[in-house]
Write a protein that holds these residues in place. Structure first.
Motif, short mmCIF file in Angstrom:
data_model
loop_
_atom_site.label_atom_id
_atom_site.label_comp_id
_atom_site.label_asym_id
_atom_site.label_seq_id
_atom_site.Cartn_x
_atom_site.Cartn_y
_atom_site.Cartn_z
N ILE A 183 1.31 26.00 -9.22
CA ILE A 183 2.07 24.76 -9.06
C ILE A 183 3.29 24.87 -9.96
O ILE A 183 3.16 25.09 -11.17
CB ILE A 183 1.22 23.51 -9.37
N ILE A 184 4.44 24.76 -9.37
CA ILE A 184 5.67 24.91 -10.14
C ILE A 184 6.51 23.65 -10.03
O ILE A 184 6.49 22.96 -9.02
CB ILE A 184 6.48 26.13 -9.67
N GLU A 185 7.23 23.38 -11.10
CA GLU A 185 8.11 22.21 -11.11
C GLU A 185 9.50 22.63 -10.67
O GLU A 185 10.04 23.64 -11.09
CB GLU A 185 8.17 21.59 -12.50
N GLY A 186 10.06 21.84 -9.77
CA GLY A 186 11.43 22.05 -9.34
C GLY A 186 12.27 20.85 -9.68
O GLY A 186 11.78 19.86 -10.23
N PRO A 246 17.73 18.65 -1.40
CA PRO A 246 18.04 18.19 -2.73
C PRO A 246 17.88 19.24 -3.83
O PRO A 246 18.20 18.99 -4.97
CB PRO A 246 16.96 17.13 -2.93
N ILE A 247 17.32 20.44 -3.53
CA ILE A 247 16.83 21.31 -4.60
C ILE A 247 17.94 22.20 -5.18
O ILE A 247 18.67 22.85 -4.44
CB ILE A 247 15.67 22.20 -4.12
N THR A 248 18.02 22.25 -6.51
CA THR A 248 18.98 23.13 -7.19
C THR A 248 18.29 24.11 -8.13
O THR A 248 18.77 25.21 -8.35
CB THR A 248 20.01 22.33 -8.00
N HIS A 249 17.16 23.69 -8.72
CA HIS A 249 16.44 24.52 -9.68
C HIS A 249 14.96 24.58 -9.32
O HIS A 249 14.42 23.66 -8.72
CB HIS A 249 16.52 23.92 -11.10
N CYS A 250 14.33 25.66 -9.74
CA CYS A 250 12.88 25.76 -9.57
C CYS A 250 12.34 26.85 -10.49
O CYS A 250 13.04 27.83 -10.78
CB CYS A 250 12.52 26.09 -8.12
N ASN A 251 11.12 26.67 -10.94
CA ASN A 251 10.45 27.74 -11.66
C ASN A 251 10.02 28.82 -10.67
O ASN A 251 9.89 28.57 -9.47
CB ASN A 251 9.23 27.20 -12.40
N VAL A 252 9.80 30.01 -11.18
CA VAL A 252 9.33 31.12 -10.35
C VAL A 252 7.80 31.12 -10.42
O VAL A 252 7.22 31.18 -11.50
CB VAL A 252 9.88 32.46 -10.86
N ALA A 253 7.16 31.05 -9.26
CA ALA A 253 5.70 30.95 -9.24
C ALA A 253 5.05 32.24 -9.71
O ALA A 253 4.03 32.21 -10.42
CB ALA A 253 5.22 30.61 -7.84
N TRP A 254 5.60 33.38 -9.32
CA TRP A 254 4.96 34.65 -9.61
C TRP A 254 5.82 35.49 -10.55
O TRP A 254 6.08 36.66 -10.32
CB TRP A 254 4.67 35.40 -8.31
N ILE A 296 12.42 22.81 -15.70
CA ILE A 296 12.65 22.71 -14.25
C ILE A 296 12.95 24.08 -13.66
O ILE A 296 13.15 24.22 -12.46
CB ILE A 296 13.79 21.73 -13.92
N GLY A 297 13.00 25.10 -14.52
CA GLY A 297 13.21 26.46 -14.05
C GLY A 297 14.66 26.89 -14.10
O GLY A 297 15.41 26.49 -15.00
N ILE A 298 15.02 27.72 -13.14
CA ILE A 298 16.36 28.31 -13.10
C ILE A 298 17.01 27.98 -11.76
O ILE A 298 16.33 27.62 -10.80
CB ILE A 298 16.28 29.84 -13.32
#
Length: 560
Positions: free
Chosen positions: A351-354, A362-370, A378-380
């Motif tokens: 489970i990753i936060e974006g 709407p998405i600009t950033h997200c963590n990498v799951a693997w 919020i990731g990269i």
């Protein structure tokens, strides 16, 4: 955009820095998959399935029906439906006809609907029979010419459709509708319309596909103009980011409302782009959700933190096997670290936060799951997406570790606000979208949201970010839900108040939480007041309405 950024070092080798994006009508997402997977199931709804061929045909029929009604390219058409097959058919049918989708929350009040329809200039509305009276009440104050009516029962399988009608008749809730030239039956339109494929030619970079209204949690909602290219880009970005998901094989759990921009992108668009099966839930209910997971074994579960919290706190959780869920994206609100860790342990999946906002499709950033990820981040940035932290006053870019406003830039960023050049000018600066969120970037290029710019609390000259305090509260073993706001204080200007929901069977006390917070926060960040509630006011996607809590507090002050 420069060839590399600091965050690119954390991209898995399977994810490109840059992608190719077709300049096409957004509806091609469905028609292309229908050509590749005609016999694959596209939708599951209460035990009934529709193949990609059937879904594309029904959407084409709807497009031809709209054209026959005199709806032209660029006309706005509102979709006011819960998660049901008609919502999918309407969405793609409108796009095929070259019209603009105006997603509308079925729970809106008449006042909210009037603003929504009048501001967008919608010429038609697709809605449920049980909501018809609400739409009819506001129609005279809008440009709406046609109301297209459907019912949940229209797409239910036998014998559920018979049982549903019987129940409506028994409890007196069966609507008595007189159809005419202005009020039309969706079922009748689909039966009489041609099934010939139709895809309107569009200028993907400039023609609007979606007029998506902001939630209005911080004021009057504005129409965000998202082009065919904006949405296509974000769909592809999200898909390449989820590189372990396989084309034509995944099952998407449709618990997020399709009328919300997050649900629209990861369910209406990403699912059909990948040839997946969408398991539709008309209304979020944790009991029904767990049953659906057990029966259909979804592999991809995009959701809001409240959904994951609800599952983790369900009293009969042990009865359900959730191990089919291999990938989750959490959005719409901050994901508490404790929730992330517990859910991953429960499912064995990731489970990753974006992060995103309506203005960015709407998405600009997200963590990498693997790969490398950081709890609480919020990731990269996504491929082809830039981000920076800027000073609130000067707009200058800040250094690593400094807190400022998050600005983003990329092909998924909106065209602007509908009929609102002033607000567009405030939000877009030289191609950069000012998000209104306070954030920081660390030395690895990971971004952390501190809070909404408008939610930041200034107490005695110190900046306090509610999310930081909420994270500490969530770590307490007895806390199920929490929200923090700033309230007026004669000495400090503002002070911190926490609203807390205890886990079932647990009693919490202010003194206990105060001690907990003082061990983990600087003294000026510790809440001065605690209020215990059974639940917190939230939007449909689980975002706590801090504005509502603040309004309640201000009412108390004025009445005192």
């Amino acid at each position: 955009m420069a060839d590399t950024r600091i965050w690119h070092q954390h991209y898995p080798k399977e994810v490109p820095f840059h992608c190719d994006y077709p300049k096409q009508n957004l509806a091609c997402i469905l028609t292309n998959s229908a050509e590749r997977y005609p016999g694959h199931p596209a939708i599951e709804f209460f035990g009934k399935k529709w193949t990609y061929k059937q879904l594309a045909e029904q959407s084409s029929r709807f497009a031809n029906a709209l054209i026959a009604l005199g709806i032209h390219k660029g006309d706005r058409v509102a979709v006011m439906l819960p998660n049901c097959p008609q919502a999918v058919i309407s969405y793609y049918g409108i796009l095929m006809a070259g019209a603009v989708v105006v997603e509308t929350n079925p729970l809106y009040t008449e006042r909210e609907l009037e603003h929504h329809f009048a501001d967008s200039g919608a010429v038609a509305v697709i809605t449920l029979d049980v909501l018809l009276q609400k739409v009819r009440a506001v129609k005279p104050k809008t440009h709406v010419r046609h109301i297209l009516v459907t019912s949940i029962v229209d797409f239910l399988p036998f014998p559920k459709n018979i049982v549903y009608r019987f129940k409506q008749k028994k409890d007196g809730s069966l609507p008595n509708i007189t159809y005419n030239q202005k009020i039309l039956s969706v079922s009748a339109l689909l039966k009489s319309a041609e099934a010939r494929p139709v895809i309107a030619d569009v200028d993907a970079d400039n023609d609007i596909a979606i007029l998506q209204y902001t939630g209005g949690t911080t004021g009057r909602s504005k129409g965000v103009m998202l082009t065919h290219a904006n949405i296509t880009v974000n769909t592809i970005q999200a898909s390449v980011w989820s590189y372990t998901l396989e084309q034509g094989k995944e099952r998407f759990l449709g618990a997020l409302p399709l009328f919300h921009v997050f649900g629209m992108t990861v369910l209406l668009n990403m699912c059909f782009y990948m040839g997946g099966m969408l398991i539709l839930m008309p209304r979020y209910d944790v009991n029904q959700l767990l049953k659906l997971i057990g029966k259909w074994q979804p592999t991809f579960f995009p959701g809001a933190p409240t959904m994951f919290i609800g599952i983790l706190n369900h009293p009969e959780l042990g009865r359900y096997d959730l191990r089919s869920v291999k990938y989750c994206i959490s959005g719409s609100a901050p994901l508490p670290a404790e929730v992330q860790e517990r859910f991953e342990k429960l499912t064995g999946g990731q489970i990753i936060e974006g992060y995103g906002l309506t203005e960015a499709s709407p998405i600009t950033h997200c963590n990498v799951a693997w790969g490398k990820r950081k709890i609480g981040s919020i990731g990269i940035p996504f491929p082809d997406t830039e981000a920076k932290i800027v000073d609130l006053q000067t707009g200058e870019e800040l250094s690593v570790g400094a807190v400022g406003e998050l600005a983003v830039k990329g092909p998924q960023v909106m065209k602007g606000y509908w009929n609102n050049e002033e607000e567009t000018g405030k939000a877009l600066k030289d191609g950069w979208l000012l998000t209104g969120d306070m954030a920081m970037m660390d030395e690895d290029g990971f971004f952390f949201i501190m809070d909404r710019k408008k939610d930041m609390i200034i107490a005695g000259g110190f900046n306090i970010y509610p999310r930081e305090v909420e994270e500490v509260l969530y770590e307490h073993p007895g806390v199920m839900d929490a929200s923090v706001i700033g309230i007026p204080d004669s000495y400090r200007g503002e002070t911190v108040k926490a609203f807390v929901v205890a886990k079932p069977g647990i009693t919490l006390f202010s003194e206990e939480l105060d001690e907990w917070c003082r061990e983990r926060l600087a003294a000026y960040k510790v809440p001065r007041y605690y209020e215990f509630r059974h639940e917190l006011p939230k939007t449909m996607v689980g975002k706590v309405l801090r504005r509502k809590l603040l309004e309640e507090e201000m009412d108390k002050i004025y009445k005192a």
